[in-house]
Design an enzyme around this catalytic site. Sequence first.
Site, short mmCIF file in Angstrom:
data_model
loop_
_atom_site.label_atom_id
_atom_site.label_comp_id
_atom_site.label_asym_id
_atom_site.label_seq_id
_atom_site.Cartn_x
_atom_site.Cartn_y
_atom_site.Cartn_z
N HIS A 79 -3.93 -8.70 3.39
CA HIS A 79 -5.39 -8.68 3.59
C HIS A 79 -5.74 -9.53 4.81
O HIS A 79 -5.26 -10.66 4.95
CB HIS A 79 -6.12 -9.24 2.37
CG HIS A 79 -6.12 -8.33 1.20
ND1 HIS A 79 -6.33 -8.77 -0.10
CD2 HIS A 79 -5.96 -6.99 1.10
CE1 HIS A 79 -6.28 -7.75 -0.93
NE2 HIS A 79 -6.06 -6.66 -0.22
N ARG A 103 0.85 -1.19 0.00
CA ARG A 103 0.00 0.00 0.00
C ARG A 103 0.89 1.24 0.00
O ARG A 103 2.02 1.20 0.49
CB ARG A 103 -0.90 0.02 1.24
CG ARG A 103 -1.84 -1.17 1.35
CD ARG A 103 -2.62 -1.10 2.68
NE ARG A 103 -3.54 -2.22 2.82
CZ ARG A 103 -3.25 -3.36 3.45
NH1 ARG A 103 -2.04 -3.53 3.99
NH2 ARG A 103 -4.14 -4.32 3.55
N TYR A 124 -9.82 -10.01 -7.05
CA TYR A 124 -8.89 -10.06 -8.18
C TYR A 124 -9.16 -11.24 -9.11
O TYR A 124 -8.71 -11.26 -10.24
CB TYR A 124 -7.44 -10.10 -7.69
CG TYR A 124 -7.04 -8.84 -6.98
CD1 TYR A 124 -6.81 -7.66 -7.70
CD2 TYR A 124 -6.93 -8.79 -5.60
CE1 TYR A 124 -6.46 -6.49 -7.05
CE2 TYR A 124 -6.59 -7.63 -4.95
CZ TYR A 124 -6.35 -6.48 -5.67
OH TYR A 124 -6.02 -5.32 -5.03
N HIS A 163 -3.05 3.33 -6.12
CA HIS A 163 -2.85 1.89 -5.89
C HIS A 163 -2.81 1.08 -7.18
O HIS A 163 -2.95 -0.15 -7.13
CB HIS A 163 -3.93 1.35 -4.95
CG HIS A 163 -3.59 1.53 -3.50
ND1 HIS A 163 -4.51 1.41 -2.49
CD2 HIS A 163 -2.41 1.83 -2.88
CE1 HIS A 163 -3.93 1.62 -1.32
NE2 HIS A 163 -2.66 1.88 -1.54
N LYS A 215 -1.79 -2.39 8.05
CA LYS A 215 -2.89 -1.85 8.85
C LYS A 215 -2.87 -2.46 10.24
O LYS A 215 -2.61 -3.65 10.41
CB LYS A 215 -4.23 -2.13 8.18
CG LYS A 215 -4.44 -1.34 6.89
CD LYS A 215 -5.81 -1.61 6.31
CE LYS A 215 -6.07 -0.74 5.09
NZ LYS A 215 -7.40 -1.00 4.50
N ARG A 262 -0.27 -1.68 -7.03
CA ARG A 262 -0.68 -2.74 -6.10
C ARG A 262 -1.68 -3.67 -6.79
O ARG A 262 -1.55 -4.91 -6.72
CB ARG A 262 -1.31 -2.11 -4.85
CG ARG A 262 -1.88 -3.12 -3.83
CD ARG A 262 -2.28 -2.36 -2.57
NE ARG A 262 -3.09 -3.15 -1.66
CZ ARG A 262 -2.60 -4.02 -0.77
NH1 ARG A 262 -1.30 -4.23 -0.71
NH2 ARG A 262 -3.40 -4.67 0.05
#
Length: 294
Positions: free
Chosen positions: A265, A145, A274, A239, A169, A242
């Site tokens: 994730h 990210r 995806y 992004h 995160k 990414r």
Amino acid sequence: MKEKLKNFLDYLLLERGFSINTIASYERDLRKFFEYLKENKTDFEKVSAKEITEFMEYLKSKNYDVSTIQRISSSLRSFFKYLIFSMEIKKNPAEFIEVPKKKKILPEFLTKEEVSSLISSINPDTPLKIRDRALLEFAYATGARVSEIVNLKINDILFDEGLVRIKGKGNKERIVPLTKISIEFLKIYLLKARSKIKRSFSGDFVFLNKNGTRLTRVGFWKILKKYGKILGVKKIYPHILRHSFATHMLEGGCDLRTLQILLGHSSLSTTQIYTHLDISHLRKIVNRCHPRSF
């Protein structure tokens, strides 16, 4: 309300380990709700599901997009759950609030040829251009990210092992392998270019701006947009590398679980988006692997 909010934010930081950016987002969302209550002369202690539903309708009337309303709703639910947990209230008025569902928008991505052209277009003949080349090589090599890239520190790069430690995160760490070419340009940048950009106050952030301070997310976006514009690539956004990384990894045969780990994730369902990006590739796999695909 102020004390309750402060205690909740402290809880997110100290006990949940949330990042400063995430906590700031919670605070903004909750302050919107508090301002709404103040404007409507509603006592916080008397808030019920009715007031929260009306607040959601108010947000819709102000043309907030669905994702923003969903995020604010989530912040409210978390806040009231905390108040239940800390025994400051007995009933959660946000527990059964319904919010509009967001349509899943498939992320756009660049082809392998477009990514190659974008990165190769950077002629590393100045310290800043060497930085730019190392920056985009790293972004595409790791699928990190933007916030993770700009907060990367020198000791996060494990050159001998060919790995990088990425803090994602919630301050969750993951280890991601680096490509040979990304390692090559990172070494060139750190050995030959960064020393010409850094200042006494630069700290140990890997990517610096022209003033010697940490590169920001906006700074990253400006760099990416600049080279995208030179090449005439229209679908450029922060992004894009990414999403291109994720798509190309799947096309190359990477399984979803591994991709989930590489992208950081927390849920596999986030990674699964995806699989919708290249139906022709999926069809080829089915035709090759399924016993009755003849």
